[in-house]
Design a protein around this motif. Sequence first.
Motif, PDB file in Angstrom:
ATOM      1  N   MET A  86      20.782   0.617   0.117  1.00 38.34           N
ATOM      2  CA  MET A  86      19.915   1.656  -0.447  1.00 38.34           C
ATOM      3  C   MET A  86      18.462   1.211  -0.297  1.00 38.34           C
ATOM      4  O   MET A  86      18.107   0.097  -0.709  1.00 38.34           O
ATOM      5  N   GLY A  87      17.630   2.092   0.259  1.00 38.55           N
ATOM      6  CA  GLY A  87      16.201   1.814   0.403  1.00 38.55           C
ATOM      7  C   GLY A  87      15.373   2.908  -0.250  1.00 38.55           C
ATOM      8  O   GLY A  87      15.920   3.839  -0.859  1.00 38.55           O
ATOM      9  N   PRO A  88      14.070   2.818  -0.141  1.00 37.79           N
ATOM     10  CA  PRO A  88      13.167   3.757  -0.816  1.00 37.79           C
ATOM     11  C   PRO A  88      13.510   5.219  -0.507  1.00 37.79           C
ATOM     12  O   PRO A  88      13.676   5.589   0.661  1.00 37.79           O
ATOM     13  N   GLY A  89      13.637   6.017  -1.555  1.00 40.49           N
ATOM     14  CA  GLY A  89      13.971   7.429  -1.418  1.00 40.49           C
ATOM     15  C   GLY A  89      15.458   7.702  -1.455  1.00 40.49           C
ATOM     16  O   GLY A  89      15.864   8.849  -1.628  1.00 40.49           O
ATOM     17  N   ASP A  90      16.271   6.671  -1.289  1.00 39.13           N
ATOM     18  CA  ASP A  90      17.724   6.883  -1.365  1.00 39.13           C
ATOM     19  C   ASP A  90      18.139   7.143  -2.809  1.00 39.13           C
ATOM     20  O   ASP A  90      17.600   6.550  -3.742  1.00 39.13           O
ATOM     21  N   CYS A  91      19.106   8.047  -2.955  1.00 37.42           N
ATOM     22  CA  CYS A  91      19.544   8.497  -4.283  1.00 37.42           C
ATOM     23  C   CYS A  91      21.052   8.362  -4.414  1.00 37.42           C
ATOM     24  O   CYS A  91      21.782   8.488  -3.433  1.00 37.42           O
ATOM     25  N   ALA A  92      21.498   8.140  -5.646  1.00 45.07           N
ATOM     26  CA  ALA A  92      22.929   8.118  -5.933  1.00 45.07           C
ATOM     27  C   ALA A  92      23.159   8.795  -7.278  1.00 45.07           C
ATOM     28  O   ALA A  92      22.331   8.695  -8.187  1.00 45.07           O
ATOM     29  N   ALA A  93      24.289   9.487  -7.378  1.00 46.79           N
ATOM     30  CA  ALA A  93      24.629  10.214  -8.601  1.00 46.79           C
ATOM     31  C   ALA A  93      25.988   9.731  -9.088  1.00 46.79           C
ATOM     32  O   ALA A  93      26.916   9.528  -8.288  1.00 46.79           O
ATOM     33  N   PHE A  94      26.103   9.596 -10.411  1.00 46.81           N
ATOM     34  CA  PHE A  94      27.331   9.097 -11.023  1.00 46.81           C
ATOM     35  C   PHE A  94      27.727  10.036 -12.155  1.00 46.81           C
ATOM     36  O   PHE A  94      27.257   9.886 -13.291  1.00 46.81           O
ATOM     37  N   PRO A  95      28.553  11.033 -11.850  1.00 44.30           N
ATOM     38  CA  PRO A  95      28.966  11.970 -12.899  1.00 44.30           C
ATOM     39  C   PRO A  95      29.780  11.258 -13.980  1.00 44.30           C
ATOM     40  O   PRO A  95      30.527  10.314 -13.696  1.00 44.30           O
ATOM     41  N   ALA A  96      29.622  11.729 -15.209  1.00 52.13           N
ATOM     42  CA  ALA A  96      30.375  11.189 -16.333  1.00 52.13           C
ATOM     43  C   ALA A  96      31.872  11.257 -16.068  1.00 52.13           C
ATOM     44  O   ALA A  96      32.354  12.143 -15.349  1.00 52.13           O
TER      45      ALA A  96
END
Lengths: 160, 160
Positions: A86-96
Motif C-alpha cells: 500500500m502506498g500514498p492514496g491507496d485505500c482499504a475498507a473493512f466492513p464490520a
Amino acid sequence: MPKLDLASLPVRTGSIYPPPYDTLVAGRSSLRLGEAGGLTQFGVNLVTLAPGAMSSMRHWHLAEDEFVMVTEGRFIMVTDAGETEMGPGDCAAFPANTPDGHHFLNRTGRPATFLVIGSKAPREVATYSDEDLVVTVEAGRATFTHKDGRPYIAPKGEQK
Amino acid sequence: MPKLDLASLPVRTGSIYPPPYDTLVAGRSSLRLGEAGGLTQFGVNLVTLAPGAMSSMRHWHLAEDEFVMVTEGRFIMVTDAGETEMGPGDCAAFPANTPDGHHFLNRTGRPATFLVIGSKAPREVATYSDEDLVVTVEAGRATFTHKDGRPYIAPKGEQK
C-alpha cells in the motif's frame, strides 16, 4: 475554525494491550483528528509508524466499519489473503463483522502514515486473528479475554 | 480484498440540486470509496474539482458529522469566518448541528482532490448558508424547501 492545526495536537503513543502484547506497537504514534475537531459520530486518526513498527495486532471488528487511506510512505497490509503493498492514496475498507483480520506493517526505513476512520459502536468486540485474544470495549473500558471467554491474565513477570 | 481498486470505480458527476443551482457543481466528480468497500456506517468519497469548480453550495448539516482531508492540489475553504487556504494533508472537521456553512473552491489551474467522510443519519437536514434553500434527506429521497418550509419550485424555464 474548522481547519485543524495538526502541529498543535498531542502525539499519542502507548497501547491498551496487556503484557506481553503491549510492546508490539512500540513505534506507533497517532493524532486524534476527529476528536480535535469536535466530532463524536466517528473517529478519525492519523497514524504514523516508525520503521519496523506495526499498527496493531491483526484484528477484525464485530460492530464497527473501518476505512484506511495511506497518506505517506509505504505499508504492507496483512489479511487472510496474505500481504498487499500500500502506498500514498491507496485505500482499504473493512466492513464490520467480516472475520478477516488486518494490520499494517512498516518495513521501510522511513516513517509511514495513514488516515483511519472508524465508527463508534456503543459496544465493540475486536478479535485478534493470530492470538488467543479478544477485546470488548464498552463505556470506554477495554476488557481482554481469551477466545473462549476466560479472562486474559498476563503471564507472571509481565504483569504491570 | 480490502484494498480498493480506485481506477475501476465509476466516476460520479451531476447534482441533486434543483435548477438553477444544479449547474453550480459542474466540474465536480467523485468516487464512492466507502460504498465500493462495502461500508454502510459512514460515507467516504474522494472528490475532485476541476479548475474553477466548487464542491457544493455552502452548507451545514443538522445531524451528520463531516471530515475533510485534502489529498492533492489546493482549495479555498469558505466558512462564516471567510476564506482559508487548504493544501495536501490539511484537514477540517464540521461537527453536526453547527450552523457555520462551508464549501471548497478550486481557484487553481489544476484539478484538486479531497477525501470526505460523513456519518449516515436516518434523516438529515442541510441548510445552504447563502441561499434561501434547505434540503431534507430521508429514506434516500431529497426534498428541497425554502428556509420557512415552503416547497422549493424551480423558476419557470429552468424546470426540467
